[in-house]
Design a protein around this motif. Structure first.
Motif, PDB file in Angstrom:
ATOM      1  N   THR A  67       0.863  -1.172   0.000  1.00  0.00           N
ATOM      2  CA  THR A  67       0.000   0.000   0.000  1.00  0.00           C
ATOM      3  C   THR A  67       0.903   1.227   0.000  1.00  0.00           C
ATOM      4  O   THR A  67       2.125   1.101   0.016  1.00  0.00           O
ATOM      5  N   GLU A  68       0.330   2.385   0.019  1.00  0.00           N
ATOM      6  CA  GLU A  68       1.132   3.610  -0.016  1.00  0.00           C
ATOM      7  C   GLU A  68       2.040   3.737   1.200  1.00  0.00           C
ATOM      8  O   GLU A  68       3.195   4.137   1.073  1.00  0.00           O
ATOM      9  N   ASP A  69       1.538   3.384   2.373  1.00  0.00           N
ATOM     10  CA  ASP A  69       2.299   3.596   3.601  1.00  0.00           C
ATOM     11  C   ASP A  69       2.889   2.339   4.226  1.00  0.00           C
ATOM     12  O   ASP A  69       3.669   2.428   5.168  1.00  0.00           O
ATOM     13  N   PRO A 109       8.349  -3.942  -4.783  1.00  0.00           N
ATOM     14  CA  PRO A 109       8.966  -3.219  -3.671  1.00  0.00           C
ATOM     15  C   PRO A 109       8.812  -3.934  -2.330  1.00  0.00           C
ATOM     16  O   PRO A 109       7.774  -4.525  -2.044  1.00  0.00           O
ATOM     17  N   LEU A 110       9.874  -3.893  -1.525  1.00  0.00           N
ATOM     18  CA  LEU A 110       9.833  -4.408  -0.168  1.00  0.00           C
ATOM     19  C   LEU A 110       9.968  -3.250   0.816  1.00  0.00           C
ATOM     20  O   LEU A 110      10.237  -3.453   1.996  1.00  0.00           O
ATOM     21  N   VAL A 111       9.780  -2.023   0.293  1.00  0.00           N
ATOM     22  CA  VAL A 111       9.775  -0.801   1.090  1.00  0.00           C
ATOM     23  C   VAL A 111       8.528  -0.027   0.680  1.00  0.00           C
ATOM     24  O   VAL A 111       8.200   0.059  -0.504  1.00  0.00           O
ATOM     25  N   ALA A 112       7.827   0.527   1.660  1.00  0.00           N
ATOM     26  CA  ALA A 112       6.614   1.300   1.365  1.00  0.00           C
ATOM     27  C   ALA A 112       6.960   2.478   0.447  1.00  0.00           C
ATOM     28  O   ALA A 112       7.952   3.167   0.672  1.00  0.00           O
ATOM     29  N   PRO A 113       6.168   2.714  -0.599  1.00  0.00           N
ATOM     30  CA  PRO A 113       6.468   3.792  -1.536  1.00  0.00           C
ATOM     31  C   PRO A 113       6.608   5.167  -0.873  1.00  0.00           C
ATOM     32  O   PRO A 113       7.519   5.930  -1.211  1.00  0.00           O
ATOM     33  N   SER A 114       5.748   5.500   0.081  1.00  0.00           N
ATOM     34  CA  SER A 114       5.837   6.813   0.732  1.00  0.00           C
ATOM     35  C   SER A 114       7.135   6.933   1.535  1.00  0.00           C
ATOM     36  O   SER A 114       7.764   7.984   1.558  1.00  0.00           O
TER      37      SER A 114
END
Length: 140
Positions: A67-69, A109-114
């Protein structure tokens, strides 16, 4: 100690650790125990290590994992800003083993985009990433 006792001890430890989480319901604890012991007519799901079990069943749909966060762990369903440390500490997996276990693409991604944008912004404010890469590539 017999092999059966060792397996039961492992199951007990796993279920106790899972039960200590504040977001787990009693029904989920029982379901985990049944899944690990094979009570529901299947075979026991106790494996030597997560990385030895490619094609694991995700805890939530893969489409909902980012998700975004937050980025949600497909092993346990918990949400994080970054998965790398959690995977190593809780599941004994590297990022590559995690991707292989669930058949994830390398670009997932394994890191939140935000969080990723926030860290990139801080790096740029600190003066990182301001060099011209073509000049450096030309010098080499």
């Amino acid at each position: 100690m017999s092999e059966q006792d060792v397996k039961q001890d492992m199951v007990s430890r796993i279920v106790a650790a899972y039960a200590s989480r504040p977001d787990v319901t009693p029904d989920e604890i029982v379901a985990l125990y049944r899944r690990l012991t094979g009570e529901m007519g299947g075979t026991p799901a106790v494996a030597p290590a997560p990385q030895a079990n490619p094609g694991m069943r995700p805890a939530l749909p893969i489409e909902q994992a980012v998700t975004e966060d937050k980025v949600y762990c497909l092993c346990c369903g918990r949400g994080f800003k970054m998965l790398k440390r959690h995977l190593g500490a809780e599941h004994g997996m590297t990022e590559a083993e995690y991707r292989a276990a669930f058949g994830l693409p390398e670009d997932m991604p394994l890191v939140a985009p935000s969080y990723s944008r926030k860290k990139a912004s801080h790096a740029k404010e600190a003066g990182l990433g301001k060099y011209d890469r073509s000049v450096i590539a030309g010098e080499a």
